[in-house]
Write a protein that holds these residues in place. Structure first.
Motif, PDB file in Angstrom:
ATOM      1  N   LYS A 144      -4.537   8.342   6.987  1.00 46.70           N
ATOM      2  CA  LYS A 144      -5.655   9.236   6.858  1.00 46.70           C
ATOM      3  C   LYS A 144      -6.208   8.678   5.488  1.00 46.70           C
ATOM      4  CE  LYS A 144      -4.774  13.103   9.318  1.00 46.70           C
ATOM      5  NZ  LYS A 144      -4.330  14.551   9.361  1.00 46.70           N
ATOM      6  N   ARG A 145      -5.143   8.632   4.480  1.00 44.25           N
ATOM      7  CA  ARG A 145      -5.402   8.350   3.082  1.00 44.25           C
ATOM      8  C   ARG A 145      -5.871   7.172   2.827  1.00 44.25           C
ATOM      9  NH1 ARG A 145      -1.556  10.089  -1.889  1.00 44.25           N
ATOM     10  NH2 ARG A 145      -2.559   8.945  -3.378  1.00 44.25           N
TER      11      ARG A 145
ATOM     12  N   GLU B   8      -0.353  11.059   7.274  1.00 42.98           N
ATOM     13  CA  GLU B   8      -1.376  10.984   6.098  1.00 42.98           C
ATOM     14  C   GLU B   8      -1.463   9.738   5.271  1.00 42.98           C
ATOM     15  OE1 GLU B   8      -3.354  12.769   2.969  1.00 42.98           O
ATOM     16  OE2 GLU B   8      -2.627  13.848   4.575  1.00 42.98           O
ATOM     17  N   LEU B   9      -0.670   8.804   5.293  1.00 40.89           N
ATOM     18  CA  LEU B   9      -0.865   7.682   4.805  1.00 40.89           C
ATOM     19  C   LEU B   9      -2.118   6.904   5.514  1.00 40.89           C
ATOM     20  CD1 LEU B   9       2.956   6.396   4.647  1.00 40.89           C
ATOM     21  CD2 LEU B   9       1.483   6.791   2.585  1.00 40.89           C
TER      22      LEU B   9
ATOM     23  N   GLN C 157      -9.629   7.000   3.778  1.00 43.48           N
ATOM     24  CA  GLN C 157     -10.580   7.739   2.782  1.00 43.48           C
ATOM     25  C   GLN C 157     -10.782   6.837   1.539  1.00 43.48           C
ATOM     26  OE1 GLN C 157      -8.564  11.503   2.433  1.00 43.48           O
ATOM     27  NE2 GLN C 157      -9.234  12.318   4.401  1.00 43.48           N
ATOM     28  N   GLU C 158      -9.737   6.408   1.061  1.00 41.23           N
ATOM     29  CA  GLU C 158      -9.816   5.725  -0.389  1.00 41.23           C
ATOM     30  C   GLU C 158     -10.095   4.378  -0.206  1.00 41.23           C
ATOM     31  OE1 GLU C 158      -5.899   6.490  -2.233  1.00 41.23           O
ATOM     32  OE2 GLU C 158      -6.219   8.778  -2.133  1.00 41.23           O
TER      33      GLU C 158
ATOM     34  N   VAL D 254       1.097   4.379  -2.805  1.00 42.73           N
ATOM     35  CA  VAL D 254       1.271   5.854  -2.642  1.00 42.73           C
ATOM     36  C   VAL D 254       2.388   6.425  -3.056  1.00 42.73           C
ATOM     37  CG1 VAL D 254       0.740   7.646  -0.983  1.00 42.73           C
ATOM     38  CG2 VAL D 254      -0.647   5.716  -0.726  1.00 42.73           C
TER      39      VAL D 254
ATOM     40  N   LYS E 189     -10.360   1.497  -5.781  1.00 40.74           N
ATOM     41  CA  LYS E 189     -10.367   2.011  -4.588  1.00 40.74           C
ATOM     42  C   LYS E 189     -11.909   2.132  -3.952  1.00 40.74           C
ATOM     43  CE  LYS E 189      -6.952   5.445  -5.675  1.00 40.74           C
ATOM     44  NZ  LYS E 189      -6.502   6.777  -5.967  1.00 40.74           N
TER      45      LYS E 189
ATOM     46  N   TYR F 187       0.758  -1.346   0.111  1.00 43.98           N
ATOM     47  CA  TYR F 187      -0.014   0.002  -0.146  1.00 43.98           C
ATOM     48  C   TYR F 187       0.904   1.192  -0.245  1.00 43.98           C
ATOM     49  CZ  TYR F 187      -2.562   3.911   1.972  1.00 43.98           C
ATOM     50  OH  TYR F 187      -2.957   5.237   2.116  1.00 43.98           O
TER      51      TYR F 187
ATOM     52  N   SER G 113       4.989  11.373   0.916  1.00 43.74           N
ATOM     53  CA  SER G 113       4.055  11.375   2.075  1.00 43.74           C
ATOM     54  C   SER G 113       4.663  11.136   3.350  1.00 43.74           C
ATOM     55  CB  SER G 113       3.041  10.360   1.679  1.00 43.74           C
ATOM     56  OG  SER G 113       1.765  10.923   2.559  1.00 43.74           O
TER      57      SER G 113
END
Length: 116
Positions: free
Chosen positions: A43-44, A40-41, A47-48, A30, A114, A26, A36
Motif C-alpha cells: 500500500k505504501r 502495508e509495504l 501511495q508514495e 522503509v 517520492k 525498497y 512494517s
C-alpha cells in the motif's frame, strides 16, 4: 492502434512492477524508518511512488531473502481490531549500514524523490 492510443499511453502509463532486486532495496528503505508488514509495504509503495507496483510473490521472495541473509528479522504483533497477529519486520541493528547503502540504490533509482 491509433495516434490517440499512443498519446493516452504516455498521459496515463501502466504501472511498473518491481523485480526482487528493487523490492529488496525498497523494503529496506522503509524498514530504516519503521517496522512494517507485507500488506502495508504494498500500500505504501502505491501511495508514495504511484507509478510502481509490487506483487505479493516478489515482496515475500524479497523478505525471505533478507531473513535468510540475516539482514532483517520478523516478529508477531497483535493489532487492535484484528483477529490474528501480523508478521512485522525490522532491520537488525548490525545491518543498518548495509540497509542504508541498498536503500540509497532505491532512492537513486527513483531519482531521490517520492512520486505522488
Amino acid at each position: 492502434m491509433t495516434f490517440e492510443d499512443i498519446y493516452r499511453f504516455f498521459q496515463d502509463p501502466p504501472p511498473i512492477y518491481l523485480n526482487r532486486e528493487l523490492a529488496v532495496c525498497y523494503v529496506l528503505s522503509v524498514f530504516l524508518g519503521e517496522d512494517s508488514y507485507g500488506t502495508e509495504l504494498i500500500k505504501r509503495l502505491e501511495q508514495e511512488y504511484s507509478i510502481y507496483r509490487l506483487s505479493d510473490t516478489v515482496l515475500y521472495s524479497a523478505l525471505k531473502f533478507l531473513e535468510r541473509e540475516g539482514t532483517i528479522s520478523g516478529y508477531w504483533k497483535k493489532v487492535d481490531g484484528r483477529g490474528r497477529p501480523r508478521r512485522m519486520y525490522q532491520v537488525l541493528p548490525e545491518c543498518r549500514p548495509l540497509a542504508k547503502e541498498l536503500a540509497q540504490l532505491w532512492y537513486d533509482y527513483t531519482n531521490g524523490r517520492k512520486i505522488v
